[in-house]
Design an enzyme around this catalytic site. Structure first.
Site, mmCIF file in Angstrom:
data_model
loop_
_atom_site.group_PDB
_atom_site.id
_atom_site.type_symbol
_atom_site.label_atom_id
_atom_site.label_comp_id
_atom_site.label_asym_id
_atom_site.label_seq_id
_atom_site.Cartn_x
_atom_site.Cartn_y
_atom_site.Cartn_z
ATOM 1 N N ASP A 91 -43.866 -27.923 -0.647
ATOM 2 C CA ASP A 91 -44.205 -28.049 -2.065
ATOM 3 C C ASP A 91 -44.888 -26.783 -2.593
ATOM 4 O O ASP A 91 -45.539 -26.060 -1.840
ATOM 5 C CB ASP A 91 -45.136 -29.264 -2.230
ATOM 6 N N HIS A 117 -38.258 -20.957 -5.584
ATOM 7 C CA HIS A 117 -37.297 -21.586 -4.671
ATOM 8 C C HIS A 117 -36.614 -20.533 -3.796
ATOM 9 O O HIS A 117 -36.371 -20.761 -2.608
ATOM 10 C CB HIS A 117 -36.233 -22.359 -5.454
ATOM 11 N N LEU A 150 -34.259 -27.771 19.347
ATOM 12 C CA LEU A 150 -34.912 -28.429 18.199
ATOM 13 C C LEU A 150 -33.910 -29.248 17.388
ATOM 14 O O LEU A 150 -32.821 -28.777 17.051
ATOM 15 C CB LEU A 150 -35.526 -27.348 17.299
HETATM 16 C C1 FPP Z 1 -41.055 -28.075 -4.155
HETATM 17 O O1 FPP Z 1 -41.408 -27.120 -5.065
HETATM 18 C C2 FPP Z 1 -39.824 -27.791 -3.439
HETATM 19 C C3 FPP Z 1 -38.599 -28.369 -3.667
HETATM 20 C C4 FPP Z 1 -38.269 -29.239 -4.795
HETATM 21 C C5 FPP Z 1 -37.501 -28.200 -2.755
HETATM 22 C C6 FPP Z 1 -37.684 -27.292 -1.575
HETATM 23 C C7 FPP Z 1 -36.691 -26.243 -1.660
HETATM 24 C C8 FPP Z 1 -36.717 -25.079 -1.004
HETATM 25 C C9 FPP Z 1 -37.762 -24.725 -0.033
HETATM 26 C C10 FPP Z 1 -35.675 -24.067 -1.266
HETATM 27 C C11 FPP Z 1 -34.259 -24.415 -0.982
HETATM 28 C C12 FPP Z 1 -33.999 -25.303 0.160
HETATM 29 C C13 FPP Z 1 -33.223 -25.071 1.239
HETATM 30 C C14 FPP Z 1 -33.059 -26.191 2.227
HETATM 31 C C15 FPP Z 1 -32.555 -23.811 1.551
HETATM 32 P P1 FPP Z 1 -41.662 -27.572 -6.561
HETATM 33 O O2 FPP Z 1 -40.539 -27.034 -7.365
HETATM 34 O O3 FPP Z 1 -41.855 -29.034 -6.639
HETATM 35 O O4 FPP Z 1 -42.997 -26.800 -6.854
HETATM 36 P P2 FPP Z 1 -44.145 -27.213 -7.888
HETATM 37 O O5 FPP Z 1 -44.742 -28.498 -7.362
HETATM 38 O O6 FPP Z 1 -45.076 -26.056 -7.796
HETATM 39 O O7 FPP Z 1 -43.488 -27.367 -9.214
#
Ligand code: FPP
Length: 245
Positions: A16, A33, A127
């Site tokens: 997150d 992201h 893993l």
């Molecule tokens: C949370 O950040 C993260 C996500 C919604 C998805 C996680 C995605 C990635 C790590 C990148 C792409 C994934 C892969 C598997 C290659 P948020 O957008 O909720 O952040 P915020 O809470 O600060 O708004």
């Protein structure tokens, strides 16, 4: 007195803080992201190196579908790119990849990349890496109930036989077998929520909430979390002496 390090068998991570990481730098959210996706390999390889047996990463929740179209398309592009770029190295490191969640909701373009990679890595014995994609734990549990009810109607199961162990076989994590219970659940970015993630599997997990945003999360943070986990006294509802015995 220093403790010997106990390595959790199954670690789950709520990655997150991508959006806030970007906004803090006055960048659009998708920058977070992009950086977030680039952190995944280091964490996967470190978990593998440390002898963690299963790692489940929350990549996309059932609720994330409500995000703006532009953000969704970047997330899918990043997933495809990650798979194309890292398939070889994951294979060389004996990593087995699975997806948990509503795979049937993913676009044909994503499935076209994802399915062959999952297939190629499926026999690996290192893993067990799970990407939770279009995943929601309530959906997982409701689906498990429906599948079990169907098996009962078809005479394959009996309602009175349902128990904790049998339930795990109806969950998306069934492929993990005995590893499906989460030992350590990490959430980055200073939020203290479980957000519909692995509600059944994390029944006795230890929780670690890190203030670090996911795009800044490094192998050293994973090691710190494992060190903290090592110091926890896990009793599973019993008393300390029973658990040690
Ligand atoms: C949370 O950040 C993260 C996500 C919604 C998805 C996680 C995605 C990635 C790590 C990148 C792409 C994934 C892969 C598997 C290659 P948020 O957008 O909720 O952040 P915020 O809470 O600060 O708004």
């Amino acid at each position: 007195m220093s403790h010997p390090i106990r390595i959790p068998q199954h670690i789950a991570i709520i990655m997150d803080g991508n959006g806030r990481w970007a906004q803090k730098r006055s960048h659009p959210r998708v920058f977070g992201h992009i950086r977030g996706a680039s952190r995944i390999k280091e964490i996967v390889l470190e978990a593998n190196r440390l002898g963690v047996k299963a790692l489940t990463l929350y990549a996309f929740s059932t609720e994330n579908w409500s995000r703006p179209e532009g953000e969704l398309s970047v997330l899918w592009k990043l997933l495809k790119k990650f798979l194309q770029k890292e398939e070889r190295e994951l294979h060389q490191n004996n990593v087995c990849l699975r997806v948990i969640g509503e795979v049937e909701r993913l676009g044909g373009d994503v499935r076209q990349v994802l399915d062959p990679v999952v297939q190629k890595l499926s026999q690996n014995t290192g893993l067990q890496l799970n990407f939770a994609v279009s995943y929601g734990s309530r959906r997982e549990l409701a689906r498990a109930c429906a599948l079990f009810a169907k098996d009962c109607l078809e005479g394959k199961q009996k309602p009175e036989d349902m128990n904790d162990e049998l339930m795990t076989r109806y969950l998306w994590t069934s492929g993990l077998g005995k590893l499906s219970d989460v030992d350590l659940l990490i959430r980055t970015s200073g939020e203290y929520r479980i957000s519909n993630f692995l509600l059944w599997q994390a029944a006795y997990a230890e929780f670690i909430f890190s203030d670090v945003y996911w795009p800044d999360f490094r192998a050293s943070h994973l090691k710190e979390a494992i060190e903290q986990y090592s110091k926890r006294d896990r009793r599973f509802g019993g008393i300390a002496t029973q658990v040690r015995a």
